[in-house]
Design a protein around this motif. Structure first.
Motif, PDB file in Angstrom:
ATOM      1  N   LEU A 142      12.416  -2.354   6.803  1.00 36.21           N
ATOM      2  CA  LEU A 142      11.834  -2.597   8.119  1.00 36.21           C
ATOM      3  C   LEU A 142      11.084  -3.921   8.158  1.00 36.21           C
ATOM      4  O   LEU A 142      11.161  -4.673   9.140  1.00 36.21           O
ATOM      5  N   PHE A 143      10.357  -4.205   7.085  1.00 40.01           N
ATOM      6  CA  PHE A 143       9.574  -5.433   6.996  1.00 40.01           C
ATOM      7  C   PHE A 143      10.480  -6.650   7.153  1.00 40.01           C
ATOM      8  O   PHE A 143      10.229  -7.540   7.977  1.00 40.01           O
ATOM      9  N   TYR A 144      11.576  -6.667   6.392  1.00 38.30           N
ATOM     10  CA  TYR A 144      12.472  -7.813   6.501  1.00 38.30           C
ATOM     11  C   TYR A 144      13.220  -7.805   7.819  1.00 38.30           C
ATOM     12  O   TYR A 144      13.633  -8.861   8.327  1.00 38.30           O
ATOM     13  N   LEU A 145      13.398  -6.603   8.413  1.00 40.64           N
ATOM     14  CA  LEU A 145      14.055  -6.537   9.711  1.00 40.64           C
ATOM     15  C   LEU A 145      13.211  -7.221  10.780  1.00 40.64           C
ATOM     16  O   LEU A 145      13.736  -7.956  11.634  1.00 40.64           O
ATOM     17  N   VAL A 146      11.892  -6.991  10.724  1.00 44.81           N
ATOM     18  CA  VAL A 146      11.008  -7.631  11.699  1.00 44.81           C
ATOM     19  C   VAL A 146      11.078  -9.142  11.565  1.00 44.81           C
ATOM     20  O   VAL A 146      11.191  -9.876  12.555  1.00 44.81           O
ATOM     21  N   ALA A 201      12.316  -1.465  -7.305  1.00 47.73           N
ATOM     22  CA  ALA A 201      12.848  -0.117  -7.486  1.00 47.73           C
ATOM     23  C   ALA A 201      12.368   0.510  -8.794  1.00 47.73           C
ATOM     24  O   ALA A 201      12.053   1.692  -8.840  1.00 47.73           O
ATOM     25  N   ASN A 202      12.295  -0.294  -9.838  1.00 42.23           N
ATOM     26  CA  ASN A 202      11.938   0.285 -11.128  1.00 42.23           C
ATOM     27  C   ASN A 202      10.494   0.707 -11.212  1.00 42.23           C
ATOM     28  O   ASN A 202      10.103   1.404 -12.138  1.00 42.23           O
ATOM     29  N   SER A 203       9.696   0.248 -10.261  1.00 37.87           N
ATOM     30  CA  SER A 203       8.275   0.547 -10.385  1.00 37.87           C
ATOM     31  C   SER A 203       7.908   1.858  -9.705  1.00 37.87           C
ATOM     32  O   SER A 203       6.793   2.334  -9.843  1.00 37.87           O
ATOM     33  N   VAL A 204       8.851   2.432  -8.957  1.00 34.01           N
ATOM     34  CA  VAL A 204       8.558   3.664  -8.221  1.00 34.01           C
ATOM     35  C   VAL A 204       9.358   4.794  -8.846  1.00 34.01           C
ATOM     36  O   VAL A 204      10.480   4.582  -9.274  1.00 34.01           O
ATOM     37  N   LEU A 257      13.743   5.904  -2.173  1.00 34.29           N
ATOM     38  CA  LEU A 257      14.160   5.607  -0.804  1.00 34.29           C
ATOM     39  C   LEU A 257      12.951   5.443   0.108  1.00 34.29           C
ATOM     40  O   LEU A 257      12.926   4.579   0.981  1.00 34.29           O
ATOM     41  N   LEU A 258      11.951   6.288  -0.124  1.00 33.04           N
ATOM     42  CA  LEU A 258      10.736   6.192   0.684  1.00 33.04           C
ATOM     43  C   LEU A 258      10.042   4.857   0.508  1.00 33.04           C
ATOM     44  O   LEU A 258       9.414   4.356   1.429  1.00 33.04           O
ATOM     45  N   ALA A 259      10.152   4.295  -0.697  1.00 29.87           N
ATOM     46  CA  ALA A 259       9.484   3.015  -0.947  1.00 29.87           C
ATOM     47  C   ALA A 259      10.302   1.855  -0.398  1.00 29.87           C
ATOM     48  O   ALA A 259       9.742   0.857   0.036  1.00 29.87           O
ATOM     49  N   ILE A 294       0.839  -1.200   0.000  1.00 31.82           N
ATOM     50  CA  ILE A 294       0.000   0.000   0.000  1.00 31.82           C
ATOM     51  C   ILE A 294       0.869   1.242   0.000  1.00 31.82           C
ATOM     52  O   ILE A 294       0.596   2.228  -0.705  1.00 31.82           O
ATOM     53  N   ASN A 295       1.957   1.190   0.770  1.00 34.50           N
ATOM     54  CA  ASN A 295       2.868   2.315   0.804  1.00 34.50           C
ATOM     55  C   ASN A 295       3.459   2.580  -0.577  1.00 34.50           C
ATOM     56  O   ASN A 295       3.495   3.723  -1.048  1.00 34.50           O
ATOM     57  N   ALA A 296       3.892   1.515  -1.240  1.00 34.62           N
ATOM     58  CA  ALA A 296       4.482   1.689  -2.576  1.00 34.62           C
ATOM     59  C   ALA A 296       3.440   2.223  -3.560  1.00 34.62           C
ATOM     60  O   ALA A 296       3.735   3.051  -4.409  1.00 34.62           O
ATOM     61  N   GLN A 297       2.188   1.739  -3.432  1.00 35.01           N
ATOM     62  CA  GLN A 297       1.140   2.225  -4.331  1.00 35.01           C
ATOM     63  C   GLN A 297       0.877   3.701  -4.105  1.00 35.01           C
ATOM     64  O   GLN A 297       0.701   4.484  -5.040  1.00 35.01           O
TER      65      GLN A 297
END
Lengths: 207, 260
Positions: free
Chosen positions: A195-199, A178-181, A187-189, A112-115
């Motif tokens: 963080l997701f993979y960090l969790v 990366a290419n889709s944003v 960087l924001l995407a 959702i963030n990327a969208q």
């Protein structure tokens, strides 16, 4: 002349349909044929995509664009089983459910963030990519799980292993997403992906 | 997820050779649609396993992890079966996602043009199973939330997963059914269009325009009437109006007479 063009076009459409039909093996009358053939075909597709996550090559982006969610389900299940069997008895159930929730809801939020940042990948494609890129972390979880059976590992040994796999996962998904944003928002995407993979990596380390 | 060939308007007999398929004599009596007992069985089988194990776990505890895995996999298999197999065979509906060359995706919601291939009782059972499943899981979710049956975070997750999977199928198939209804309306309109636009022009072609000697194919191909017939036929074939095609072919094939 319009008549001929139109009939020609319709003939082309019918020809396309027949090509697809012959590629797909055509309609079948019993249930057995599509089930086994399709299952085997899907297993091969999942394996192929996992291979491309590990070693991204030329058409890797195109491979994951053709999304399917069986791979992420499989990886999620494997990781959940490994983490929950390593957990203490009274925490087993909640660990299992937690892994599922973290992976799927986390992938959903990152998508959702990327969208919202103007990404061009659709919802399911992003979830597919993020799910498949959990594969390196699943490998690290498997390594730790195996070694834990023999001899319990010190946390200082677990952290580098998981750290490497975390970096690997993030780098793999960066290659796809990366290419889709748009470049200014890249960087924001990528940060939520980190963080997701960090969790997930933390869940693996604490195993 | 999985792509299947588009519905083939011209060759409905590909669907199921074990059943009786009639295309040209829809006007003459009711053809029997093929039955798919195996598809019907599997349509309910995975749903039954998921719901059954969930209820059974209340009485005999198998252990949360195993139950979770079985229910989740059952729900996933049920989703796949309903999407790819039952909808197509039992109700003549299909939905799928296609990745366009530019990377965006397009959703297709389709229904079969050949009404004769859909058995009404099977279609009814299909819809009962399809809609009943998320209702049951919605009830379980409500129970989990209010801890009437058994509350723990884990069971709520199971409920929500199964509800989401079965609910998404319902949503997509309702869209397919809407497409089917639109198609029925559209076909009625297209009959009218064809009749009103083509009939007057065909009636203008008189016997005098055709060569008087025996009409063979090469002669026919040069006549405007034949060209028009081919055009109409290809348009109707594209729209799948077999009945109208039949009428036109009968009207044209009778020797030297255009019945119109």
């Amino acid at each position: 002349m319009g008549v001929d063009e139109e009939t020609q076009r319709e003939r082309e459409i019918q020809q396309e349909r027949m090509d697809i039909q012959s590629q797909e093996g055509g309609f079948v009358s019993t249930l057995d044929e599509p089930v086994w053939q399709t299952i085997w075909r899907d297993i091969k597709t999942v394996g192929y995509k996992l291979y491309h996550v590990i070693l991204p090559r030329g058409n890797a982006v195109a491979v994951l664009r053709d999304w399917d969610l069986w791979g992420p389900l499989l990886l999620c299940l494997c990781m959940a089983i490994m983490l929950s069997t390593s957990a203490q008895d009274n925490q087993r159930a909640i660990t299992f459910a937690l892994v599922f929730v973290v992976v799927w809801c986390g992938a959903g939020f990152v998508t959702i963030n990327a969208q919202l940042l103007g990404g061009s990948l659709s919802l399911f494609q992003s979830v597919c990519v993020l799910g498949y890129c959990v594969f390196p972390l699943t490998i690290s979880s498997f390594i730790i799980w195996i070694i834990n059976r023999i001899h319990s590992l010190h946390i200082l040994i677990k952290v580098p292993i998981v750290g490497v796999c975390w970096a690997w996962s993030t780098w793999a998904s960066y290659g796809f997403l990366a290419n889709s944003v748009p470049p200014t928002r890249r960087l924001l995407a990528v940060y939520p992906v980190l963080l997701f993979y960090l969790v997930i990596a933390w869940l693996v380390v604490v195993q | 997820m999985m792509k299947y060939s588009p519905f083939h308007d011209d060759e409905p007999s590909n669907n199921d050779p074990t059943g009786v398929q009639t295309t040209s004599d829809q006007a003459a009596g009711q053809p029997s649609a093929p039955r798919h007992p195996i598809a019907l069985f599997f349509h309910f089988f995975f749903k039954g396993i998921a719901i059954g194990i969930y209820i059974l776990d209340y009485f005999i505890s198998f252990g949360f992890v195993i139950t979770f895995i079985v229910i989740t996999l059952s729900s996933a298999f049920d989703f796949w079966t309903v999407k790819n197999v039952s909808g197509r065979l039992l109700a003549g509906l299909r939905w799928w996602n296609e990745i366009q060359p530019d990377g965006s995706d397009k959703w297709h919601y389709e229904s079969t043009n050949n009404k004769a291939s859909v058995n009404q009782s099977e279609s009814f059972l299909f819809w009962v199973g399809l809609i009943g499943c998320p209702l049951v899981w919605a009830v379980f979710t409500v129970f989990s939330i209010f801890s009437l049956l058994k509350f723990s975070f884990g069971w709520l997750v199971v409920d929500i997963i199964c509800l989401a999977l079965s609910g998404y199928n319902v949503y997509s198939y309702i869209k397919c059914a809407k497409d089917a209804r639109k198609k029925v309306k559209g076909m009625a309109q297209s009959y009218l269009c064809v009749y009103t636009s083509v009939l007057p022009q065909l009636s203008l072609i008189s016997i005098a325009d055709l060569p008087h000697h025996h009409i063979n194919d090469t002669t026919l191909q040069s006549s405007t009437a034949f060209a028009y017939y081919r055009y109409i036929d290809s348009r109707l074939r594209f729209q799948g109006s077999d009945l109208v095609r039949f009428i036109y072919s009968t009207a044209y094939n009778s020797n030297n007479h255009l019945l119109i």
